[in-house]
Each structure stands twice: as structure tokens, then as C-alpha cells.
Design a protein around this motif. Structure first.
Motif, PDB file in Angstrom:
ATOM      1  N   PHE A  48       0.836  -1.208   0.000  1.00 52.89           N
ATOM      2  CA  PHE A  48       0.000   0.000   0.000  1.00 52.89           C
ATOM      3  C   PHE A  48       0.871   1.258   0.000  1.00 52.89           C
ATOM      4  N   ALA A  49       1.975   1.212   0.749  1.00 53.71           N
ATOM      5  CA  ALA A  49       2.896   2.353   0.743  1.00 53.71           C
ATOM      6  C   ALA A  49       3.605   2.468  -0.604  1.00 53.71           C
ATOM      7  N   ARG A  50       4.003   1.341  -1.161  1.00 52.12           N
ATOM      8  CA  ARG A  50       4.681   1.376  -2.461  1.00 52.12           C
ATOM      9  C   ARG A  50       3.763   1.923  -3.542  1.00 52.12           C
ATOM     10  N   LEU A  51       2.480   1.595  -3.477  1.00 49.80           N
ATOM     11  CA  LEU A  51       1.523   2.100  -4.464  1.00 49.80           C
ATOM     12  C   LEU A  51       1.473   3.624  -4.459  1.00 49.80           C
ATOM     13  N   LYS A  52       1.609   4.204  -3.282  1.00 51.96           N
ATOM     14  CA  LYS A  52       1.611   5.667  -3.211  1.00 51.96           C
ATOM     15  C   LYS A  52       2.875   6.249  -3.825  1.00 51.96           C
ATOM     16  N   TYR A  53       4.018   5.770  -3.382  1.00 56.09           N
ATOM     17  CA  TYR A  53       5.268   6.441  -3.727  1.00 56.09           C
ATOM     18  C   TYR A  53       5.810   6.027  -5.097  1.00 56.09           C
ATOM     19  N   ARG A  54       5.642   4.777  -5.455  1.00 61.45           N
ATOM     20  CA  ARG A  54       6.179   4.334  -6.744  1.00 61.45           C
ATOM     21  C   ARG A  54       5.179   4.501  -7.876  1.00 61.45           C
ATOM     22  N   ASP A  55       3.879   4.256  -7.561  1.00 59.76           N
ATOM     23  CA  ASP A  55       2.870   4.166  -8.616  1.00 59.76           C
ATOM     24  C   ASP A  55       1.867   5.312  -8.605  1.00 59.76           C
ATOM     25  N   ASN A  56       2.066   6.281  -7.701  1.00 57.79           N
ATOM     26  CA  ASN A  56       1.193   7.449  -7.629  1.00 57.79           C
ATOM     27  C   ASN A  56      -0.273   7.045  -7.420  1.00 57.79           C
ATOM     28  N   LYS A  57      -0.484   6.099  -6.484  1.00 57.95           N
ATOM     29  CA  LYS A  57      -1.840   5.655  -6.141  1.00 57.95           C
ATOM     30  C   LYS A  57      -2.011   5.766  -4.625  1.00 57.95           C
ATOM     31  N   PRO A  58      -2.218   6.983  -4.124  1.00 54.56           N
ATOM     32  CA  PRO A  58      -2.214   7.214  -2.676  1.00 54.56           C
ATOM     33  C   PRO A  58      -3.447   6.693  -1.946  1.00 54.56           C
ATOM     34  N   ALA A  59      -4.519   6.348  -2.658  1.00 60.02           N
ATOM     35  CA  ALA A  59      -5.767   5.960  -1.983  1.00 60.02           C
ATOM     36  C   ALA A  59      -5.581   4.740  -1.082  1.00 60.02           C
ATOM     37  N   TYR A  60      -4.643   3.855  -1.441  1.00 58.39           N
ATOM     38  CA  TYR A  60      -4.451   2.627  -0.660  1.00 58.39           C
ATOM     39  C   TYR A  60      -3.833   2.898   0.718  1.00 58.39           C
ATOM     40  N   MET A  61      -3.301   4.092   0.940  1.00 53.20           N
ATOM     41  CA  MET A  61      -2.744   4.407   2.252  1.00 53.20           C
ATOM     42  C   MET A  61      -3.805   4.304   3.345  1.00 53.20           C
ATOM     43  N   ALA A  62      -5.055   4.545   2.975  1.00 56.03           N
ATOM     44  CA  ALA A  62      -6.149   4.476   3.958  1.00 56.03           C
ATOM     45  C   ALA A  62      -6.359   3.061   4.480  1.00 56.03           C
TER      46      ALA A  62
END
Length: 334
Positions: free
Chosen positions: A282-296
Motif C-alpha cells: 500500500f505504501a509502495r503504491l503511493k510512492y512508486r505508482d502514484n496511487k495514494p488511496a491505498y494508504m487508507a
């Protein structure tokens, strides 16, 4: 013009060739990868179009797994047309009702029982495209666990791990890997949860199966019952877990002498491994893939990790570290 815009133009051109008339794709979702999905209508029939950049994700594994699952009687999207070179697929439309959207405490046992029954068929899919599925082995599991350390702990939280903590984590990870190795290996979906089960005409249908592997008997069950996106009361999960245990015995997927206690430990430790991995992804999705919604979704995965690790004395140090260091750090960043 961006790559996504160029691909959309190419996608429209391909669809025009198929239908011999203009259609108008509407974006319905991306997923946790580089794929995008569109819905198109033609002569009152609805289709799904997958856009999967071939240099990033080849569509061939999806096609092969769709065929393999279908052959075992698992309802999956039908591949109607394919353009492997450009990474486009035209699929049958399973609707837009994710199982998650209809679940409540009154119906979850019934729906999850159906989903668990499907896992017997999933377990039989051990080949795809004429080749044995990849093995979910030590290196595979370690690679997933390292995502937690690298992306959540170091990259997101900025926590520098001292030697004592690194050693503690490696002992925990080794224990989780050993537990996974102890379990019989079967066909494993690898992302089997309520967002990847579609409800159509009150029948469960399966999506997002292209990363299937040969792996531990409890993996898909714990993925479903301890879902990263929703948590059910322990009494419901325990009842369903025991049902899966009996199902495995009845199907001879585990030996008759495997006790419920042994199975429960397998289940719990497999869930720990999956939630540790998921928190990192979920953290990688935010920082690598520009998908911050999974941080929730990270707080729930950490809750699972804290609560399940507390049941096992050998994970005491890990439990205290997650409870006293990781969770407060995540809360402070929210």
C-alpha cells in the motif's frame, strides 16, 4: 500527448475494427497495477476492455489463467477478442457489484461459505498455458516481506532499523516462511478477497487471477476471511475458518492427522505474512505508482498484525514494536 492518451487512441482504433462502428469506452477503474479497465456498449451488449501496457504487464498470463479457471468450472471473464501485441483484451462483463459492497454481518457467513467452496476448484488449477504455476517459495515470500521494511518502514515512516530490530524482523520473517513451507501446496489465486469476487445474478465470479501460483493451503482462505479492506468479528471468522479446515480434510488437501490447532497456526501466520506484505505494498503504491488511496487501508492491516501476533509468545517483541513504534508513527503521518 501522454502515454495514456496515446493508448486510449489506439484502443479506440482497435475497438472500431472489432465492432465496425464507433464505440465509446468509459473508464471504470484502474487496479493496483498498471492496468486500466473500460466499459463499452454495442447493440445493447456490455463488454469490458482491459488496457495493459505490454512493456509493463503482458496479457498472456491473464488469458491462460482465464482459460485454466474456466476449464475447472470457475466463473471468470470470457476473453472475446485479444490484441496481445498492444495489450488490449475485450472481455465479457461481470457487472460492477463487488462482493464487498453487499456484505453485512447477516449475510457474510453465507457468501463467504460460497467463496470458500470455490477454493476447492481454485486449488485444482496448478498449470497455466501448459506450464506449471510458479512456486510461492522462500525467495518469493522473503521478497514480499521486504516490501514492508523498504516501503512502509523506511520510505514512508523514515524509520532507520537498528541491528537489534533488523535481527528481530528476520527471525519473525523466517518463522513465517517456515510455517508457509510446512503447509501442503495447492493452486492459489493469491489475491482472493471481497473486491476480487463479483456478484452477478447472485453467483460469485472471480477476477484478478493472473498472478496465481502454487502455494500454502491457507493463503486464499485467510486472504478472504481476514480481508485487508474490511474486518469481521472473530466469532464469524473462526466459524468460517473451521469450515475451511473441514473442507480441506474432506477434499484430501490436507492429511487427516492435521489437527485444527495446527491448521489455525498455519492460518494465523499466513495471515500475518499477507498483512505485512500488504502494508508495504500500500505504501509502495503511493510512492512508486502514484496511487495514494491505498494508504487508507494500512491502519487495518496493522491492526491485524498487532492482534494476531499477540496470540503467539514467540512474536512478543515484534508485537511490541508494531504496537509501540509502527502504529503510532503511521497515526502521526495521517
Amino acid at each position: 500527448m501522454s502515454l495514456s492518451e496515446l493508448r486510449f487512441i489506439a484502443l479506440n482504433r482497435w475497438l472500431h475494427q472489432i465492432f465496425d462502428s464507433p464505440v465509446f469506452p468509459k473508464l471504470i477503474s484502474g487496479d493496483a497495477s498498471y492496468r486500466r479497465y473500460f466499459r463499452v456498449q454495442h447493440e445493447n451488449i456490455s463488454f469490458i476492455v482491459m488496457d495493459s501496457p505490454p512493456e509493463l504487464i503482458n496479457v498472456t498470463p491473464f488469458i491462460n489463467m482465464a482459460n485454466a479457471y474456466s476449464e475447472k468450472g470457475i466463473k471468470v471473464p470470457q476473453v472475446i477478442e485479444k490484441n496481445i501485441e498492444d495489450g488490449f483484451l475485450l472481455l465479457s462483463d461481470l457487472g460492477d457489484v463487488e462482493l464487498l459492497s453487499v456484505l453485512n454481518e447477516d449475510n457474510v457467513t453465507a457468501y463467504y461459505s460460497q467463496a470458500l467452496s470455490l477454493l476447492t476448484k481454485v486449488s485444482l488449477v496448478t498449470q497455466s498455458g501448459g506450464e506449471r504455476l510458479p512456486l510461492y517459495d522462500d525467495a518469493f515470500i522473503q521478497l514480499e516481506l521486504d516490501i514492508f521494511s523498504n516501503w512502509l518502514i523506511k520510505h514512508h515512516l523514515g524509520i532507520k532499523l537498528d541491528e537489534k530490530t533488523r535481527n528481530m524482523l528476520q527471525i519473525v520473517f523466517s518463522c513465517l516462511i517456515e510455517s508457509a513451507n510446512t503447509q501442503p501446496k495447492i493452486g492459489m489465486h493469491r489475491d482472493y478477497h471481497s473486491r476480487n469476487l463479483m456478484l452477478q445474478n447472485d453467483e460469485l465470479k472471480v477476477i484478478d487471477f493472473q498472478d496465481a501460483v502454487l502455494g500454502p493451503v491457507t493463503y486464499d482462505a485467510v486472504s478472504l476471511l481476514r480481508d485487508c479492506y474490511i474486518r469481521w468479528p472473530d466469532n464469524i471468522v473462526d466459524t468460517l475458518m473451521k469450515r475451511h479446515y473441514e473442507q480441506l480434510k474432506y477434499s484430501a488437501l490436507i492429511e487427516g492427522n492435521v489437527t485444527l490447532s495446527t491448521y489455525t497456526r498455519w492460518f494465523d501466520l499466513m495471515g500475518l505474512q499477507r498483512h505485512i506484505k500488504a502494508a508495504g505494498i500500500f505504501a509502495r503504491l503511493k510512492y512508486r505508482d502514484n496511487k495514494p488511496a491505498y494508504m487508507a487501508d494500512i491502519p487495518l492491516t496493522l491492526e491485524y498484525i498487532r492482534d494476531i501476533s499477540a496470540r503467539y509468545p514467540e512474536f512478543h517483541s515484534f508485537n511490541m514494536w508494531v504496537s509501540d513504534c509502527v502504529i503510532p508513527a503511521v497515526e502521526a503521518r495521517s
